[in-house]
Design an enzyme around this catalytic site. Structure first.
Site, PDB file in Angstrom:
ATOM      1  N   ARG A  59       0.815  -1.215   0.000  1.00  0.00           N
ATOM      2  CA  ARG A  59       0.000   0.000   0.000  1.00  0.00           C
ATOM      3  C   ARG A  59       0.849   1.265   0.000  1.00  0.00           C
ATOM      4  O   ARG A  59       0.396   2.325  -0.434  1.00  0.00           O
ATOM      5  CB  ARG A  59      -0.997  -0.037   1.164  1.00  0.00           C
ATOM      6  CG  ARG A  59      -2.057  -1.129   0.977  1.00  0.00           C
ATOM      7  CD  ARG A  59      -2.979  -1.247   2.163  1.00  0.00           C
ATOM      8  NE  ARG A  59      -2.330  -1.707   3.363  1.00  0.00           N
ATOM      9  CZ  ARG A  59      -2.193  -2.992   3.724  1.00  0.00           C
ATOM     10  NH1 ARG A  59      -2.677  -3.934   2.951  1.00  0.00           N
ATOM     11  NH2 ARG A  59      -1.588  -3.326   4.833  1.00  0.00           N
ATOM     12  N   GLU A  96       6.107  -9.972  15.535  1.00  0.00           N
ATOM     13  CA  GLU A  96       5.647 -10.469  16.830  1.00  0.00           C
ATOM     14  C   GLU A  96       5.898 -11.986  16.925  1.00  0.00           C
ATOM     15  O   GLU A  96       6.392 -12.495  17.914  1.00  0.00           O
ATOM     16  CB  GLU A  96       4.162 -10.149  16.989  1.00  0.00           C
ATOM     17  CG  GLU A  96       3.706 -10.206  18.429  1.00  0.00           C
ATOM     18  CD  GLU A  96       2.226  -9.856  18.544  1.00  0.00           C
ATOM     19  OE1 GLU A  96       1.645  -9.360  17.576  1.00  0.00           O
ATOM     20  OE2 GLU A  96       1.684 -10.115  19.635  1.00  0.00           O
TER      21      GLU A  96
HETATM   22  P1  AMP Z   1       4.719  -2.583  11.724  1.00  0.00           P
HETATM   23  O1  AMP Z   1       5.974  -3.138  11.116  1.00  0.00           O
HETATM   24  O2  AMP Z   1       4.302  -3.320  12.961  1.00  0.00           O
HETATM   25  O3  AMP Z   1       4.789  -1.090  11.937  1.00  0.00           O
HETATM   26  O4  AMP Z   1       3.549  -2.883  10.703  1.00  0.00           O
HETATM   27  C1  AMP Z   1       3.351  -2.064   9.619  1.00  0.00           C
HETATM   28  C2  AMP Z   1       2.977  -2.836   8.381  1.00  0.00           C
HETATM   29  O5  AMP Z   1       1.978  -3.822   8.637  1.00  0.00           O
HETATM   30  C3  AMP Z   1       2.397  -1.899   7.365  1.00  0.00           C
HETATM   31  O6  AMP Z   1       2.911  -2.241   6.078  1.00  0.00           O
HETATM   32  C4  AMP Z   1       0.910  -2.088   7.455  1.00  0.00           C
HETATM   33  O7  AMP Z   1       0.323  -2.104   6.198  1.00  0.00           O
HETATM   34  C5  AMP Z   1       0.713  -3.437   8.153  1.00  0.00           C
HETATM   35  N1  AMP Z   1      -0.188  -3.359   9.330  1.00  0.00           N
HETATM   36  C6  AMP Z   1       0.151  -3.572  10.626  1.00  0.00           C
HETATM   37  N2  AMP Z   1      -0.891  -3.456  11.447  1.00  0.00           N
HETATM   38  C7  AMP Z   1      -1.948  -3.153  10.671  1.00  0.00           C
HETATM   39  C8  AMP Z   1      -3.345  -2.874  10.918  1.00  0.00           C
HETATM   40  N3  AMP Z   1      -3.865  -2.904  12.160  1.00  0.00           N
HETATM   41  N4  AMP Z   1      -4.137  -2.573   9.865  1.00  0.00           N
HETATM   42  C9  AMP Z   1      -3.628  -2.531   8.607  1.00  0.00           C
HETATM   43  N5  AMP Z   1      -2.344  -2.787   8.301  1.00  0.00           N
HETATM   44  C10 AMP Z   1      -1.499  -3.095   9.312  1.00  0.00           C
END
Ligand code: AMP
Length: 174
Positions: A59, A96
């Site tokens: 995205r 995680e």
């Molecule tokens: P992070 O590495 O934990 O910051 O996760 C970010 C990535 O995971 C991004 O590319 C987001 O598109 C996806 N992502 C994580 N959590 C969500 C959520 N609650 N809703 C949509 N996309 C998420």
């Protein structure tokens, strides 16, 4: 006129129980909403000396293309493992549960190029931190990280504390 937040669709328990998935497809489908997010980022970064916008799969690519066009920059794709056709630099990062891998073409940046890293959502910050690290390993200078949505309770900003982080909307919870 709707507000930006109301154009994001929330899907409970996707892709697994307990996750509130913030679905931006509904925001992208709305002409006013899409223009509004692109214009907000453009006005924020208009005077920043950016050479490349690095979009995180998938995205982040949508925003990276639109922003790069307005800011007169190139676009760089940061992709999941095995998608890029030429020589890649890769970085594994912890999730995680388990690990994920992000890859960028070795040739995508010239030394010292200023990069804006873009994704749809900041959660724990792991994906963006890995992309920033990879960008730096390839000779880039990360001048900022931009997100449509931030989930502050997951503390992603602390993982990106050395960078300038900008987001447009925030949601409570996970
Ligand atoms: P992070 O590495 O934990 O910051 O996760 C970010 C990535 O995971 C991004 O590319 C987001 O598109 C996806 N992502 C994580 N959590 C969500 C959520 N609650 N809703 C949509 N996309 C998420």
């Amino acid at each position: 006129m709707p507000d930006l937040k109301s154009l994001v669709r929330t899907i409970p328990d996707f892709p697994k129980p307990g996750i509130q998935f913030r679905d931006i497809t509904t925001l992208l489908e709305d002409p006013w909403g899409f223009k509004r997010i692109v214009d907000s980022f453009v006005s924020h970064y208009r005077y920043a000396p950016i050479h490349k916008v690095v979009g995180i799969e998938a995205r982040g690519f949508v925003m990276a293309g639109a922003l790069a066009h307005h800011l007169n920059c190139g676009v760089v794709l940061a992709r999941k493992k095995g998608k890029l056709p030429h020589d890649v630099e890769r970085l594994e990062y912890a999730l995680e549960y388990g690990v994920d891998t992000i890859e960028m073409h070795k040739t995508c940046l010239k030394p010292g190029e200023n990069c804006l890293v873009v994704d749809d959502l900041l959660a724990t910050g792991g994906t963006c931190a890995a992309t920033c690290q990879l960008t730096e390993r390839l000779g880039g200078v990360v001048i900022g990280c931009a997100f449509i949505i931030e989930l502050p309770e997951l503390g992603g900003r602390s993982k990106l504390s050395q960078y300038d982080v900008h987001s447009l909307i925030s949601f409570d919870g996970h």
